[in-house]
Design an enzyme around this catalytic site. Structure first.
Site, PDB file in Angstrom:
ATOM      1  N   HIS A 111      27.404 -49.542   6.030  1.00  0.00           N
ATOM      2  CA  HIS A 111      27.300 -48.116   6.334  1.00  0.00           C
ATOM      3  C   HIS A 111      28.087 -47.343   5.284  1.00  0.00           C
ATOM      4  O   HIS A 111      29.219 -47.698   4.973  1.00  0.00           O
ATOM      5  CB  HIS A 111      27.850 -47.846   7.739  1.00  0.00           C
ATOM      6  CG  HIS A 111      27.632 -46.450   8.176  1.00  0.00           C
ATOM      7  ND1 HIS A 111      26.448 -46.039   8.746  1.00  0.00           N
ATOM      8  CD2 HIS A 111      28.414 -45.365   8.093  1.00  0.00           C
ATOM      9  CE1 HIS A 111      26.535 -44.746   8.997  1.00  0.00           C
ATOM     10  NE2 HIS A 111      27.705 -44.307   8.612  1.00  0.00           N
ATOM     11  N   MET A 124      16.531 -48.822   8.077  1.00  0.00           N
ATOM     12  CA  MET A 124      16.906 -47.692   8.934  1.00  0.00           C
ATOM     13  C   MET A 124      16.317 -47.763  10.344  1.00  0.00           C
ATOM     14  O   MET A 124      16.249 -46.748  11.029  1.00  0.00           O
ATOM     15  CB  MET A 124      16.496 -46.371   8.267  1.00  0.00           C
ATOM     16  CG  MET A 124      17.075 -46.176   6.885  1.00  0.00           C
ATOM     17  SD  MET A 124      18.881 -46.158   6.876  1.00  0.00           S
ATOM     18  CE  MET A 124      19.209 -46.011   5.122  1.00  0.00           C
ATOM     19  N   ARG A 125      15.874 -48.938  10.773  1.00  0.00           N
ATOM     20  CA  ARG A 125      15.348 -49.038  12.139  1.00  0.00           C
ATOM     21  C   ARG A 125      16.372 -49.760  13.009  1.00  0.00           C
ATOM     22  O   ARG A 125      17.201 -50.516  12.520  1.00  0.00           O
ATOM     23  CB  ARG A 125      14.015 -49.814  12.145  1.00  0.00           C
ATOM     24  CG  ARG A 125      12.921 -49.172  11.319  1.00  0.00           C
ATOM     25  CD  ARG A 125      12.533 -47.800  11.826  1.00  0.00           C
ATOM     26  NE  ARG A 125      12.175 -47.776  13.226  1.00  0.00           N
ATOM     27  CZ  ARG A 125      10.942 -47.954  13.693  1.00  0.00           C
ATOM     28  NH1 ARG A 125       9.941 -48.182  12.858  1.00  0.00           N
ATOM     29  NH2 ARG A 125      10.697 -47.909  14.979  1.00  0.00           N
ATOM     30  N   SER A 165      19.517 -51.152  -4.439  1.00  0.00           N
ATOM     31  CA  SER A 165      20.683 -51.325  -5.315  1.00  0.00           C
ATOM     32  C   SER A 165      21.662 -52.337  -4.722  1.00  0.00           C
ATOM     33  O   SER A 165      22.303 -53.094  -5.449  1.00  0.00           O
ATOM     34  CB  SER A 165      21.365 -49.986  -5.592  1.00  0.00           C
ATOM     35  OG  SER A 165      22.074 -49.532  -4.475  1.00  0.00           O
ATOM     36  N   ASN A 185      25.138 -55.190   8.641  1.00  0.00           N
ATOM     37  CA  ASN A 185      24.660 -53.986   7.945  1.00  0.00           C
ATOM     38  C   ASN A 185      25.829 -53.353   7.200  1.00  0.00           C
ATOM     39  O   ASN A 185      26.988 -53.624   7.497  1.00  0.00           O
ATOM     40  CB  ASN A 185      24.080 -52.987   8.960  1.00  0.00           C
ATOM     41  CG  ASN A 185      23.201 -51.928   8.305  1.00  0.00           C
ATOM     42  OD1 ASN A 185      22.929 -51.972   7.102  1.00  0.00           O
ATOM     43  ND2 ASN A 185      22.750 -50.970   9.092  1.00  0.00           N
TER      44      ASN A 185
HETATM   45  C1  GAR Z   1      23.181 -47.658   1.197  1.00  0.00           C
HETATM   46  O1  GAR Z   1      23.982 -46.577   0.831  1.00  0.00           O
HETATM   47  C2  GAR Z   1      23.535 -48.139   2.591  1.00  0.00           C
HETATM   48  O2  GAR Z   1      24.883 -48.022   2.863  1.00  0.00           O
HETATM   49  C3  GAR Z   1      22.723 -47.203   3.441  1.00  0.00           C
HETATM   50  O3  GAR Z   1      21.503 -47.099   2.770  1.00  0.00           O
HETATM   51  C4  GAR Z   1      21.730 -47.208   1.386  1.00  0.00           C
HETATM   52  C5  GAR Z   1      20.771 -48.216   0.808  1.00  0.00           C
HETATM   53  O4  GAR Z   1      20.873 -48.202  -0.579  1.00  0.00           O
HETATM   54  N1  GAR Z   1      22.570 -47.691   4.772  1.00  0.00           N
HETATM   55  C6  GAR Z   1      22.658 -46.902   5.853  1.00  0.00           C
HETATM   56  O5  GAR Z   1      22.843 -45.709   5.783  1.00  0.00           O
HETATM   57  C7  GAR Z   1      22.505 -47.605   7.162  1.00  0.00           C
HETATM   58  N2  GAR Z   1      22.384 -46.653   8.202  1.00  0.00           N
HETATM   59  P1  GAR Z   1      20.187 -49.282  -1.491  1.00  0.00           P
HETATM   60  O6  GAR Z   1      18.770 -49.360  -1.054  1.00  0.00           O
HETATM   61  O7  GAR Z   1      20.329 -48.731  -2.882  1.00  0.00           O
HETATM   62  O8  GAR Z   1      20.906 -50.566  -1.308  1.00  0.00           O
END
Ligand code: GAR
Length: 210
Positions: free
Chosen positions: A109, A90-91, A16, A107
């Protein structure tokens, strides 16, 4: 000349943020192209979004992180990437990779770092923790990637009021909406303020969004 970014995703990342970034550049006719997206699962849902938006999508497994970083480094060099953007990746990248890749890595968060950061604090776990702690606010943090998990110099941050939210899912929806606004703006500010980003890999704080 157009700036080039690469987006890294992993697991079942929905993509997204990728689509929000793509739409922002498109809507504002900005000279930025998403050169490629990486996925670490062949069946990642983001693949369909990449096909629809005609953005190249590379399958790079992350099971052996050293091999992944080597392949990514080669792609980054070949495409002369200016900025690497993590979106649901997530790595943990190695300090050696971050030092040698030649461009900044950022990144997003889904809460306010550093209070709700660190290993395990991603996806619904973050929203659940914020909700259960009865915080009045959650937020979004965009940060440079360091060799610690979900840590690094903060570039931009936005607080999101969650007083009216009745469930952790509602918190998640509200925060995600804010991610879709803050991430593209922050990427564009970074690219615009560092015309020679790749060569200098300069770092500075974006103050407009703080
Ligand atoms: C997002 O909420 C981002 O902030 C989070 O993963 C999701 C990815 O959503 N990232 C983390 O938590 C980093 N540790 P998306 O695939 O819909 O963009």
């Amino acid at each position: 000349m157009s700036a080039r970014i690469a987006i890294l995703t992993s697991g079942m990342s929905r993509g997204s943020n990728f689509e929000a970034i793509f739409n922002y550049f498109h809507k504002h006719r900005l000279p930025v192209s998403i050169s490629f997206v990486t996925i670490n699962r062949e069946d990642a849902p983001i693949k369909e979004r990449c096909e629809r938006l005609k953005v190249p999508c590379h399958f790079l497994p992350t099971s052996d992180l050293a091999v992944f970083e080597e392949q990514l480094h080669a792609l980054v060099d070949a495409h002369r990437i200016d900025l690497i953007v993590l979106a649901g990746f997530m790595r943990k990248l190695s300090g050696e990779f971050l030092k040698t890749v030649g461009c900044p890595v950022i990144n997003i968060h889904p809460a306010l770092l550093p209070k709700y950061g660190g290993k395990g604090m991603y996806g619904m776990a973050v929203h659940q923790a914020v909700f259960e702690a009865r915080e009045g606010a959650s937020g979004v943090t965009v940060h440079y990637v360091s060799d610690e998990y979900d840590a690094g110099e903060i570039i931009a941050r936005k607080t999101v009021s969650i007083r009216q939210c009745k469930t952790a899912e509602e918190v998640a929806r509200k925060v995600l909406k804010e991610e879709h606004s803050l991430y593209p703006k922050t990427i564009w500010s970074l690219l615009r303020s560092h015309k020679r980003l790749r060569r200098s890999a300069k770092r500075s704080l974006i103050t407009y969004a703080l």
